[in-house]
Design a protein around this motif. Structure first.
Motif, PDB file in Angstrom:
ATOM      1  N   ALA B 303       0.821  -1.208   0.000  1.00 38.73           N
ATOM      2  CA  ALA B 303       0.000   0.000   0.000  1.00 38.73           C
ATOM      3  C   ALA B 303       0.858   1.263   0.000  1.00 38.73           C
ATOM      4  CB  ALA B 303      -0.937  -0.011   1.201  1.00 38.73           C
ATOM      5  N   GLY B 304       2.152   1.111   0.237  1.00 42.47           N
ATOM      6  CA  GLY B 304       3.040   2.274   0.184  1.00 42.47           C
ATOM      7  C   GLY B 304       2.809   3.300   1.285  1.00 42.47           C
ATOM      8  N   MET B 305       2.269   2.845   2.395  1.00 40.22           N
ATOM      9  CA  MET B 305       2.085   3.790   3.506  1.00 40.22           C
ATOM     10  C   MET B 305       3.418   4.084   4.175  1.00 40.22           C
ATOM     11  SD  MET B 305      -1.395   2.593   5.368  1.00 40.22           S
ATOM     12  CE  MET B 305      -2.886   2.225   4.440  1.00 40.22           C
ATOM     13  N   VAL B 306       3.504   5.254   4.796  1.00 40.11           N
ATOM     14  CA  VAL B 306       4.710   5.672   5.502  1.00 40.11           C
ATOM     15  C   VAL B 306       4.360   5.961   6.961  1.00 40.11           C
ATOM     16  CG1 VAL B 306       5.858   6.554   3.438  1.00 40.11           C
ATOM     17  CG2 VAL B 306       4.315   8.057   4.716  1.00 40.11           C
ATOM     18  N   TYR B 307       5.393   6.043   7.778  1.00 42.10           N
ATOM     19  CA  TYR B 307       5.239   6.249   9.230  1.00 42.10           C
ATOM     20  C   TYR B 307       6.069   7.480   9.538  1.00 42.10           C
ATOM     21  CZ  TYR B 307       5.609   4.605  14.226  1.00 42.10           C
ATOM     22  OH  TYR B 307       5.555   4.440  15.604  1.00 42.10           O
ATOM     23  N   LYS B 308       5.413   8.593   9.716  1.00 40.69           N
ATOM     24  CA  LYS B 308       6.147   9.854   9.793  1.00 40.69           C
ATOM     25  C   LYS B 308       5.941  10.554  11.121  1.00 40.69           C
ATOM     26  CE  LYS B 308       8.124   9.625   5.865  1.00 40.69           C
ATOM     27  NZ  LYS B 308       9.575   9.443   5.834  1.00 40.69           N
ATOM     28  N   LEU B 309       7.023  11.083  11.645  1.00 40.01           N
ATOM     29  CA  LEU B 309       6.945  11.901  12.860  1.00 40.01           C
ATOM     30  C   LEU B 309       6.250  13.205  12.484  1.00 40.01           C
ATOM     31  CD1 LEU B 309       7.878  12.377  15.834  1.00 40.01           C
ATOM     32  CD2 LEU B 309       9.947  13.419  14.891  1.00 40.01           C
ATOM     33  N   VAL B 310       5.128  13.509  13.137  1.00 48.02           N
ATOM     34  CA  VAL B 310       4.386  14.730  12.783  1.00 48.02           C
ATOM     35  C   VAL B 310       4.291  15.720  13.951  1.00 48.02           C
ATOM     36  CG1 VAL B 310       3.012  13.673  10.928  1.00 48.02           C
ATOM     37  CG2 VAL B 310       2.157  13.590  13.295  1.00 48.02           C
ATOM     38  N   GLU B 311       4.629  15.265  15.151  1.00 43.36           N
ATOM     39  CA  GLU B 311       4.518  16.179  16.289  1.00 43.36           C
ATOM     40  C   GLU B 311       5.542  15.828  17.361  1.00 43.36           C
ATOM     41  OE1 GLU B 311       0.444  17.606  17.183  1.00 43.36           O
ATOM     42  OE2 GLU B 311       0.902  17.092  19.260  1.00 43.36           O
ATOM     43  N   VAL B 312       6.199  16.853  17.914  1.00 46.33           N
ATOM     44  CA  VAL B 312       7.180  16.678  18.991  1.00 46.33           C
ATOM     45  C   VAL B 312       6.832  17.650  20.108  1.00 46.33           C
ATOM     46  CG1 VAL B 312       9.618  16.843  19.643  1.00 46.33           C
ATOM     47  CG2 VAL B 312       9.002  16.052  17.352  1.00 46.33           C
ATOM     48  N   ASP B 313       6.571  17.138  21.292  1.00 45.90           N
ATOM     49  CA  ASP B 313       6.219  17.989  22.435  1.00 45.90           C
ATOM     50  C   ASP B 313       5.168  19.034  22.058  1.00 45.90           C
ATOM     51  OD1 ASP B 313       7.769  16.655  24.295  1.00 45.90           O
ATOM     52  OD2 ASP B 313       9.506  17.975  24.070  1.00 45.90           O
ATOM     53  N   GLY B 314       4.154  18.610  21.333  1.00 45.52           N
ATOM     54  CA  GLY B 314       3.063  19.509  20.968  1.00 45.52           C
ATOM     55  C   GLY B 314       3.314  20.376  19.745  1.00 45.52           C
ATOM     56  N   LEU B 315       4.516  20.346  19.196  1.00 42.53           N
ATOM     57  CA  LEU B 315       4.832  21.158  18.014  1.00 42.53           C
ATOM     58  C   LEU B 315       4.728  20.328  16.733  1.00 42.53           C
ATOM     59  CD1 LEU B 315       8.111  22.872  19.302  1.00 42.53           C
ATOM     60  CD2 LEU B 315       5.862  23.971  19.020  1.00 42.53           C
ATOM     61  N   PRO B 316       4.001  20.839  15.751  1.00 39.78           N
ATOM     62  CA  PRO B 316       3.960  20.127  14.470  1.00 39.78           C
ATOM     63  C   PRO B 316       5.339  20.149  13.816  1.00 39.78           C
ATOM     64  CG  PRO B 316       2.316  21.898  14.565  1.00 39.78           C
ATOM     65  CD  PRO B 316       3.236  22.097  15.721  1.00 39.78           C
ATOM     66  N   VAL B 317       5.757  19.028  13.228  1.00 34.15           N
ATOM     67  CA  VAL B 317       7.016  19.004  12.468  1.00 34.15           C
ATOM     68  C   VAL B 317       6.762  18.376  11.116  1.00 34.15           C
ATOM     69  CG1 VAL B 317       8.515  18.869  14.504  1.00 34.15           C
ATOM     70  CG2 VAL B 317       7.712  16.760  13.436  1.00 34.15           C
ATOM     71  N   GLU B 318       7.513  18.831  10.113  1.00 35.04           N
ATOM     72  CA  GLU B 318       7.414  18.202   8.806  1.00 35.04           C
ATOM     73  C   GLU B 318       8.691  18.408   8.029  1.00 35.04           C
ATOM     74  OE1 GLU B 318       3.873  20.678   7.984  1.00 35.04           O
ATOM     75  OE2 GLU B 318       4.870  21.234   6.129  1.00 35.04           O
ATOM     76  N   LYS B 319       8.968  17.445   7.156  1.00 35.87           N
ATOM     77  CA  LYS B 319      10.102  17.518   6.259  1.00 35.87           C
ATOM     78  C   LYS B 319       9.884  18.702   5.332  1.00 35.87           C
ATOM     79  CE  LYS B 319      12.458  14.605   2.979  1.00 35.87           C
ATOM     80  NZ  LYS B 319      12.198  13.679   1.893  1.00 35.87           N
ATOM     81  N   ARG B 320      10.944  19.470   5.053  1.00 35.00           N
ATOM     82  CA  ARG B 320      10.734  20.660   4.251  1.00 35.00           C
ATOM     83  C   ARG B 320      11.288  20.562   2.841  1.00 35.00           C
ATOM     84  NH1 ARG B 320      12.986  25.214   7.704  1.00 35.00           N
ATOM     85  NH2 ARG B 320      11.691  24.952   9.557  1.00 35.00           N
ATOM     86  N   SER B 321      12.220  19.665   2.611  1.00 33.45           N
ATOM     87  CA  SER B 321      12.922  19.713   1.330  1.00 33.45           C
ATOM     88  C   SER B 321      11.998  19.381   0.157  1.00 33.45           C
ATOM     89  CB  SER B 321      14.130  18.778   1.342  1.00 33.45           C
ATOM     90  OG  SER B 321      13.717  17.461   1.485  1.00 33.45           O
ATOM     91  N   SER B 322      10.900  18.717   0.393  1.00 30.99           N
ATOM     92  CA  SER B 322       9.913  18.538  -0.677  1.00 30.99           C
ATOM     93  C   SER B 322       8.553  18.711  -0.023  1.00 30.99           C
ATOM     94  CB  SER B 322      10.061  17.162  -1.314  1.00 30.99           C
ATOM     95  OG  SER B 322      10.101  16.157  -0.346  1.00 30.99           O
ATOM     96  N   HIS B 323       7.959  19.853  -0.242  1.00 32.37           N
ATOM     97  CA  HIS B 323       6.922  20.372   0.635  1.00 32.37           C
ATOM     98  C   HIS B 323       5.690  19.512   0.804  1.00 32.37           C
ATOM     99  CE1 HIS B 323       6.301  23.531   3.353  1.00 32.37           C
ATOM    100  NE2 HIS B 323       7.054  24.404   2.713  1.00 32.37           N
TER     101      HIS B 323
END
Lengths: 419, 419
Positions: B303-323
């Motif tokens: 299914a090509g699903m991914v497991y991504k860190l999206v929040e740290v200590d209440g702060l949203p985080v996301e990879k930026r190099s490919s928006h």
């Protein structure tokens, strides 16, 4: 089937079942056998305990349950070694015993061989495309949790350097290799924003400067600069996991060299398959991380082998309604080659009737006698076999484009009953 | 990653990891979630024993080994139920806990969800194409031996009637169904030649006239005649496994009717996929046996699903190099629909911030709290969900041809930090 055969006595007839592929996956030029050792290992545990017998007691009669309660495979098996190339019609595995003891093995034999062979066959094309560079199998997350372990093993047989699957290291001794994920970099975020340097610093402190730092979480150029600043010129490697990998590899190589990190290697990953690997051959890439495509067989997730009854009490049998589907009779095989070592033909002949006056390498070896393994299984030997196999192919056999099997298979029919 | 995060203290930060698919497999219009219950079950056993710790002691420091020795997931999980449809960006599973306890679950979560979801998603298309006819999953031999068991379960969730995999019956209660193989007919061969009638007789004597006889080993017309002669007009079914199945089904139906076996059903099998199933819809076929295509996801084995860190200590985080790759922040989802029940939009919103004034069905449910399962898993309920899900699709969503996701996904960004 078992119940009916026990009832009419045919379950005790001596049979041979053969595992073979009618064709290679579309456009493939060769396949690589894998899974034989796992099958032999699984066979030792293929018995029916109380719980299993209870589960099927609803629809199995007493004689069938009694047969299964005492079941242990006591027959003979021969076939191709792991790492051997195969072609359409190659008798990859032959299982000999009573109908009852052989028929219940179909799913076990085919599941293992179809899965492992599919992975090894795809992996060999990638290894061939990578032309000697390091290959890390990192596809565990894209396939069933235990298929992942077998996939790591099969990719290793085909020539991958190692795997990110630790269980494959524990179970099969496949070297464990890995890098870090974007999550680790993203974790180093606080109210002031992300802190890539802190992530790199933590990784280097825990694992030393020989580690691989993932540089594409935010800005790649800044990431490379941060990596070398934190780890110094002896940094082991950087990984790029997104974007146009060829262009980025060149830029990153220039940047690393400019920073004096001339020995820092470049690892690339991100939906690589054999075609992408081949396309990157001219770029300054040191290591490929391959995931989805290798564990799913790169378009051919199963080898499509079948398990067919070919002989009953010494008589060849075959399905007749579509003539080309199977060839009756127990078989052996050899492979002919030129003086240069380039292979010419797969020759499949009736058991014990090796064609006179033809030279070739024998492919069929003893694997089990009276239910006991007779072959030694050794991953290093299997890897060597793949390497030699790829070298032995005619040059068209190594082409990644779709085509015909690299060599033809000649199947010699068994003598007619009158002989 | 774990070692480095333990060393610099970030392993104890509170995190949310999200499982989602950036896109559906090429051309697919919907997906079907499966595997959640298997993941929760596996999680209870996800600990590190002495043997596991020894295997990694070469490259793990003492603090890491101590952390793993005491490991048990104690966090929270929420997400979509099994059998729920999903679309690109649907937050299928959210895992909450410390970085250390969540990061080690990536492979386990993704392996199970990617595999089972791939199978269920392909199987649902086949069920939809079969339009209510009986579907038997018989692909065990074409996939890894344990993936086969999970595949049978996933196909059942999607609406298959049963499986030929007995272990799936024992483990998950999936109804076991099956027929016989050509080997059984071929077994009944002696010096006088093959004896199909003897094979049919043995099968009927062992299993009764309600059994399914395989009629295409030699000549199909003769096979059907033999089957009815042996079993009588109350014969349960005949199976055809080769040739032009549509033409043969019509011929065999006419022959059976002519012989008075009007209630004898016709089972077809042989490389069926959703397209072949749909093409046979006008033919007198009662049951489809589906193998390779369903267990390999019919062209989309993961299914090509991914497991991504999206929040740290209440702060949203996301990879930026490919928006567009990920969206930060813990999320929930709902699905809007018309009054007719036809679905309109997948709405993904920041956790606890359900859009005001919009009506829709909530998709996110509690699955685990403090490491304890809170959801009940029930295959019957999952099957019902798939059924309702398929009914809720706009008509274009059920098309087998390649296209766009049946409904768009609207992702509402988390409030900015200034708020």
């Amino acid at each position: 089937m078992l119940a009916a055969a026990l009832r009419d006595g045919t379950a005790h007839r001596r049979t041979t079942f053969e595992v073979f592929a009618r064709r290679l996956p579309e456009g493939r030029r060769y396949g690589v056998v894998a899974g034989t050792a796992r099958f032999v290992e699984a066979l030792a545990q293929f018995t029916f305990d109380e719980s299993a017998l209870t589960a099927i007691s609803d629809f199995c009669d007493r004689e069938t349950l009694a047969f299964l309660a005492g079941y242990r495979f006591r027959g003979d098996i021969d076939g191709y070694c792991e790492g051997e190339l195969y072609f359409p019609g190659s008798p990859v595995l032959s299982v000999h015993g009573t109908f009852g003891e052989c028929v219940v093995l179909e799913t076990l034999a085919l599941s293992i061989l179809n899965h492992d062979t599919a992975i090894a066959s795809a992996a060999a094309r990638m290894v061939s495309a990578a032309d000697g560079r390091t290959m890390i199998e990192m596809g565990s997350r894209r396939t069933h949790e235990l298929a992942a372990v077998a996939a790591a093993r099969a990719a290793y047989i085909a020539g991958f350097t190692g795997t990110s699957n630790l269980e494959a290291q524990r179970t099969y001794g496949v070297p464990a290799l890995g890098t870090s994920a974007h999550a680790f970099t993203l974790l180093h975020t606080d109210r002031d924003g992300p802190d890539e340097r802190a992530a790199f610093k933590a990784q280097v402190e825990a694992l030393g400067v020989g580690t691989t730092l993932l540089v594409d979480t935010y800005d790649i150029t800044q990431g490379v600069a941060n990596a070398v600043e934190v780890a110094g010129q002896d940094l082991g490697a950087v990984r790029i996991d997104s974007g146009d990998l060829g262009v980025l590899a060149r830029q990153v190589r220039a940047q690393l060299d400019g920073l004096g990190a001339r020995n820092t290697r470049i690892v690339v990953s991100g939906d690589l398959d054999e075609y992408a690997i081949a396309a990157l051959r001219v770029e300054p890439v040191d290591t490929y991380g391959v995931g989805t495509s290798v564990v799913t067989g790169s378009g051919a997730p199963t080898a499509g082998m079948v398990y067919k009854l070919v002989e009953v009490d010494g008589l060849p049998v075959e399905k007749r309604s579509s003539h080309k589907e199977s060839h009756g009779g127990r078989k052996q095989a050899m492979r002919t080659c030129k003086d240069t070592g380039t292979i010419l033909e797969e020759v499949v002949y009736p058991y014990g009737r090796r064609p006179q006056g033809e030279s070739g390498r024998d492919l069929t070896v003893d694997i089990m006698r009276n239910g006991e393994p007779t072959a030694e299984f050794d991953l290093a030997a299997a890897r060597e076999r793949v390497k030699e196999g790829l070298l032995s192919l005619p040059w068209t056999g190594l082409k990644l484009s779709r085509g015909e099997p690299a060599i033809p298979t000649r199947i010699i029919s068994p003598p007619s009953h009158q002989e």
